[in-house]
Design an enzyme around this catalytic site. Structure first.
Site, PDB file in Angstrom:
ATOM      1  N   ASP A 167     -18.443 -78.137  64.884  1.00  0.00           N
ATOM      2  CA  ASP A 167     -19.498 -77.796  63.931  1.00  0.00           C
ATOM      3  C   ASP A 167     -18.903 -77.631  62.533  1.00  0.00           C
ATOM      4  OD1 ASP A 167     -22.402 -76.883  63.598  1.00  0.00           O
ATOM      5  OD2 ASP A 167     -21.281 -75.282  62.601  1.00  0.00           O
ATOM      6  N   TYR A 223     -18.429 -75.442  53.673  1.00  0.00           N
ATOM      7  CA  TYR A 223     -17.234 -74.742  54.165  1.00  0.00           C
ATOM      8  C   TYR A 223     -15.982 -75.182  53.401  1.00  0.00           C
ATOM      9  CZ  TYR A 223     -20.364 -73.642  58.117  1.00  0.00           C
ATOM     10  OH  TYR A 223     -21.422 -73.235  58.895  1.00  0.00           O
ATOM     11  N   LYS A 248     -23.585 -80.354  57.825  1.00  0.00           N
ATOM     12  CA  LYS A 248     -24.822 -79.807  57.251  1.00  0.00           C
ATOM     13  C   LYS A 248     -24.892 -80.102  55.759  1.00  0.00           C
ATOM     14  CE  LYS A 248     -23.938 -76.000  60.397  1.00  0.00           C
ATOM     15  NZ  LYS A 248     -22.489 -75.738  60.254  1.00  0.00           N
ATOM     16  N   HIS A 287     -28.993 -77.273  55.963  1.00  0.00           N
ATOM     17  CA  HIS A 287     -28.303 -76.002  56.209  1.00  0.00           C
ATOM     18  C   HIS A 287     -29.229 -74.779  56.085  1.00  0.00           C
ATOM     19  CE1 HIS A 287     -23.900 -74.425  56.035  1.00  0.00           C
ATOM     20  NE2 HIS A 287     -24.667 -73.553  56.639  1.00  0.00           N
ATOM     21  N   SER A 324     -31.305 -75.913  60.165  1.00  0.00           N
ATOM     22  CA  SER A 324     -30.562 -74.682  60.442  1.00  0.00           C
ATOM     23  C   SER A 324     -31.205 -73.545  59.655  1.00  0.00           C
ATOM     24  CB  SER A 324     -29.098 -74.871  60.024  1.00  0.00           C
ATOM     25  OG  SER A 324     -28.395 -73.661  60.182  1.00  0.00           O
ATOM     26  N   ASN A 325     -31.248 -72.389  60.265  1.00  0.00           N
ATOM     27  CA  ASN A 325     -31.822 -71.194  59.632  1.00  0.00           C
ATOM     28  C   ASN A 325     -33.313 -71.355  59.335  1.00  0.00           C
ATOM     29  OD1 ASN A 325     -29.361 -69.491  59.254  1.00  0.00           O
ATOM     30  ND2 ASN A 325     -28.699 -71.263  58.066  1.00  0.00           N
ATOM     31  N   GLN A 378     -30.241 -74.705  64.280  1.00  0.00           N
ATOM     32  CA  GLN A 378     -29.046 -73.854  64.429  1.00  0.00           C
ATOM     33  C   GLN A 378     -29.304 -72.529  63.718  1.00  0.00           C
ATOM     34  OE1 GLN A 378     -24.673 -73.778  62.518  1.00  0.00           O
ATOM     35  NE2 GLN A 378     -24.939 -75.578  63.803  1.00  0.00           N
ATOM     36  N   SER A 436     -22.442 -67.829  64.854  1.00  0.00           N
ATOM     37  CA  SER A 436     -21.874 -66.475  64.885  1.00  0.00           C
ATOM     38  C   SER A 436     -22.130 -65.803  66.234  1.00  0.00           C
ATOM     39  CB  SER A 436     -22.434 -65.605  63.751  1.00  0.00           C
ATOM     40  OG  SER A 436     -22.177 -66.178  62.496  1.00  0.00           O
ATOM     41  N   PRO A 437     -21.831 -66.488  67.359  1.00  0.00           N
ATOM     42  CA  PRO A 437     -22.121 -65.868  68.667  1.00  0.00           C
ATOM     43  C   PRO A 437     -21.317 -64.588  68.878  1.00  0.00           C
ATOM     44  CG  PRO A 437     -20.746 -67.827  68.936  1.00  0.00           C
ATOM     45  CD  PRO A 437     -21.204 -67.811  67.495  1.00  0.00           C
ATOM     46  N   LYS A 454     -16.078 -69.591  66.641  1.00  0.00           N
ATOM     47  CA  LYS A 454     -15.017 -70.101  65.757  1.00  0.00           C
ATOM     48  C   LYS A 454     -13.763 -69.257  65.930  1.00  0.00           C
ATOM     49  CE  LYS A 454     -12.693 -69.149  61.742  1.00  0.00           C
ATOM     50  NZ  LYS A 454     -12.014 -67.869  61.394  1.00  0.00           N
ATOM     51  N   SER A 455     -12.608 -69.900  65.934  1.00  0.00           N
ATOM     52  CA  SER A 455     -11.340 -69.171  65.856  1.00  0.00           C
ATOM     53  C   SER A 455     -10.268 -70.107  65.310  1.00  0.00           C
ATOM     54  CB  SER A 455     -10.914 -68.661  67.240  1.00  0.00           C
ATOM     55  OG  SER A 455      -9.660 -68.028  67.119  1.00  0.00           O
ATOM     56  N   ARG A 459      -7.083 -67.502  71.284  1.00  0.00           N
ATOM     57  CA  ARG A 459      -8.536 -67.262  71.279  1.00  0.00           C
ATOM     58  C   ARG A 459      -9.305 -68.574  71.440  1.00  0.00           C
ATOM     59  NH1 ARG A 459      -8.899 -63.271  66.016  1.00  0.00           N
ATOM     60  NH2 ARG A 459      -7.960 -61.429  66.945  1.00  0.00           N
TER      61      ARG A 459
HETATM   62  P1  NAP Z   1     -17.974 -66.060  65.331  1.00  0.00           P
HETATM   63  O1  NAP Z   1     -17.586 -67.208  66.156  1.00  0.00           O
HETATM   64  O2  NAP Z   1     -19.132 -65.220  65.705  1.00  0.00           O
HETATM   65  O3  NAP Z   1     -16.707 -65.112  65.101  1.00  0.00           O
HETATM   66  C1  NAP Z   1     -15.543 -65.572  64.509  1.00  0.00           C
HETATM   67  C2  NAP Z   1     -14.641 -64.374  64.278  1.00  0.00           C
HETATM   68  O4  NAP Z   1     -14.251 -63.828  65.546  1.00  0.00           O
HETATM   69  C3  NAP Z   1     -13.357 -64.765  63.583  1.00  0.00           C
HETATM   70  O5  NAP Z   1     -12.974 -63.659  62.794  1.00  0.00           O
HETATM   71  C4  NAP Z   1     -12.378 -64.991  64.728  1.00  0.00           C
HETATM   72  O6  NAP Z   1     -11.050 -64.709  64.304  1.00  0.00           O
HETATM   73  C5  NAP Z   1     -12.837 -63.950  65.730  1.00  0.00           C
HETATM   74  N1  NAP Z   1     -12.621 -64.369  67.121  1.00  0.00           N
HETATM   75  C6  NAP Z   1     -12.935 -65.563  67.667  1.00  0.00           C
HETATM   76  N2  NAP Z   1     -12.641 -65.580  68.969  1.00  0.00           N
HETATM   77  C7  NAP Z   1     -12.111 -64.366  69.279  1.00  0.00           C
HETATM   78  C8  NAP Z   1     -11.580 -63.782  70.462  1.00  0.00           C
HETATM   79  N3  NAP Z   1     -11.555 -64.471  71.596  1.00  0.00           N
HETATM   80  N4  NAP Z   1     -11.093 -62.526  70.398  1.00  0.00           N
HETATM   81  C9  NAP Z   1     -11.108 -61.831  69.224  1.00  0.00           C
HETATM   82  N5  NAP Z   1     -11.590 -62.325  68.066  1.00  0.00           N
HETATM   83  C10 NAP Z   1     -12.088 -63.589  68.089  1.00  0.00           C
HETATM   84  O7  NAP Z   1     -18.214 -66.439  63.805  1.00  0.00           O
HETATM   85  P2  NAP Z   1     -18.784 -67.412  62.778  1.00  0.00           P
HETATM   86  O8  NAP Z   1     -17.679 -68.194  62.187  1.00  0.00           O
HETATM   87  O9  NAP Z   1     -19.624 -66.550  61.931  1.00  0.00           O
HETATM   88  O10 NAP Z   1     -19.764 -68.414  63.553  1.00  0.00           O
HETATM   89  C11 NAP Z   1     -19.289 -69.484  64.308  1.00  0.00           C
HETATM   90  C12 NAP Z   1     -19.649 -70.821  63.686  1.00  0.00           C
HETATM   91  O11 NAP Z   1     -21.059 -70.977  63.517  1.00  0.00           O
HETATM   92  C13 NAP Z   1     -19.123 -71.007  62.265  1.00  0.00           C
HETATM   93  O12 NAP Z   1     -17.741 -71.228  62.234  1.00  0.00           O
HETATM   94  C14 NAP Z   1     -19.968 -72.165  61.789  1.00  0.00           C
HETATM   95  O13 NAP Z   1     -19.477 -73.389  62.320  1.00  0.00           O
HETATM   96  C15 NAP Z   1     -21.309 -71.785  62.377  1.00  0.00           C
HETATM   97  N6  NAP Z   1     -22.127 -71.023  61.379  1.00  0.00           N
HETATM   98  C16 NAP Z   1     -23.239 -71.625  60.874  1.00  0.00           C
HETATM   99  C17 NAP Z   1     -24.014 -70.974  59.930  1.00  0.00           C
HETATM  100  C18 NAP Z   1     -25.258 -71.631  59.401  1.00  0.00           C
HETATM  101  O14 NAP Z   1     -25.813 -71.139  58.413  1.00  0.00           O
HETATM  102  N7  NAP Z   1     -25.708 -72.703  60.028  1.00  0.00           N
HETATM  103  C19 NAP Z   1     -23.672 -69.674  59.485  1.00  0.00           C
HETATM  104  C20 NAP Z   1     -22.554 -69.071  60.033  1.00  0.00           C
HETATM  105  C21 NAP Z   1     -21.794 -69.750  60.989  1.00  0.00           C
HETATM  106  P3  NAP Z   1      -9.913 -65.841  64.105  1.00  0.00           P
HETATM  107  O15 NAP Z   1     -10.548 -67.077  63.586  1.00  0.00           O
HETATM  108  O16 NAP Z   1      -9.021 -65.194  63.104  1.00  0.00           O
HETATM  109  O17 NAP Z   1      -9.266 -66.029  65.439  1.00  0.00           O
END
Ligand code: NAP
Length: 282
Positions: A45, A50, A75, A108, A145-146, A167, A194-195, A236-237, A242
């Site tokens: 994704d 970004y 997006k 987006h 998305s959103n 999304q 952001s799961p 995301k990581s 992780r």
């Molecule tokens: P997320 O996946 O909810 O959380 C990511 C955070 O959790 C990072 O700080 C990561 O750290 C940490 N993490 C990941 N796996 C872990 C684990 N197993 N143990 C401990 N910590 C862990 O966050 P997100 O980036 O907000 O959302 C995921 C994706 O959704 C985004 O990357 C993007 O592609 C998409 N997104 C889309 C929109 C939209 O408007 N459409 C908005 C937000 C996000 P590290 O990376 O440092 O390991």
């Protein structure tokens, strides 16, 4: 647990995606994407905003996984709504990602600040460009998305193809029940961004206790919960262990009772949880 979600046009999306928001342009992102693909993710994704699509593209190349075996989403950013600007932004995105087509292209956000007084017309114009890209075979699927239900409803009289994906932010404490119900009714696959609530799930003690019961990590419990809610998670990581850990969600099942308990958690606020897409400051 299904391996794919199927879209209304028959395209299949691998049921676990890999996020790239807040991954910095450069070696860190390149390596995270490469590792994700080497470890077995087949769904990436990305997004123009970004600022790291060149590194995402390099990571994809470095993985040596065949392009046709990877599902790549990007997006369109808020400044680019409109027919010609969408076409231009799309060309930049595929050039940055070093690919010649996308699997999925999303608008987006529905109501950018820049177009607040004419956002419906802009969404319709943008969607016309999306439909053209789809008909030209440059994207295999198109979505949003959103978007709240009203954003989709406002477009409907003027569009040919229904969005195939929405999304949205989705994690414990952020269930978006009305939007999900609307999407299911209209055959729109829901992807959950952001799961892990951008890291906030790790502070919820109740989640830790449930995860231990299944001999799993909190991340795995929440990603699995998302899948069992029939929402496609996009964790995301950039951390190697992780990246791997977040994939190990297909070998256990959360009981109905625990699913309900997680549904009722209210202490895990997310990034955009309290904000409305019609009031965003960007
Ligand atoms: P997320 O996946 O909810 O959380 C990511 C955070 O959790 C990072 O700080 C990561 O750290 C940490 N993490 C990941 N796996 C872990 C684990 N197993 N143990 C401990 N910590 C862990 O966050 P997100 O980036 O907000 O959302 C995921 C994706 O959704 C985004 O990357 C993007 O592609 C998409 N997104 C889309 C929109 C939209 O408007 N459409 C908005 C937000 C996000 P590290 O990376 O440092 O390991």
């Amino acid at each position: 647990m299904k391996e794919y979600f199927e879209l209304s046009n028959g395209v299949k999306i691998p049921s676990l995606g890999f996020g790239s928001w807040q991954s910095p342009e450069g070696a860190v992102t390149e390596e995270a994407i490469r590792l994700a693909l080497v470890n077995g993710y087949r769904h990436i994704d990305a997004a123009a905003i970004y600022g790291n699509e060149v590194s995402v593209g390099k990571g994809i190349k470095a993985s040596k996984v065949d392009r046709k075996d990877i599902f790549i989403t990007s997006k369109l950013w808020n400044d680019e709504h409109g027919y010609e600007s969408t076409m231009k932004a799309f060309e930049k995105t595929i050039s940055d990602l070093q690919v010649d087509y996308l699997d999925l292209y999303l608008i987006h956000w529905p109501n950018p600040k820049k177009f607040r007084d004419c956002y419906v017309e802009k969404n319709i114009e943008t969607w016309r460009a999306f439909e053209q890209l789809y008909k030209d075979g440059k994207v295999k699927a198109i979505g949003v998305s959103n978007f709240f239900p009203h954003h989709i409803e406002e477009m409907l009289p003027s569009i040919e193809i229904m969005p195939m994906v929405n999304q949205i932010e989705f994690h414990p404490s952020c269930l978006k029940i009305d939007t999900i119900e609307y999407c299911k009714k209209n055959n729109i696959v829901v992807e959950g961004y952001s799961p892990l609530a951008n890291g906030k799930v790790f502070k919820v003690v109740e989640l830790k206790a449930i995860a231990e019961k299944y001999n799993k990590k909190v991340s795995q419990l929440v990603i699995r919960w998302c899948l069992q809610k029939d929402v496609l998670p996009l964790p995301k990581s950039v951390t190697p262990e992780r990246i791997k850990e977040n994939l190990e969600v297909f070998d256990f099942e959360i009981s109905e009772e625990d699913m309900k308990f997680i549904d009722n958690i209210t202490t895990c606020e997310g990034s955009y949880n309290s904000e409305h897409p019609d009031e965003m400051d960007f």
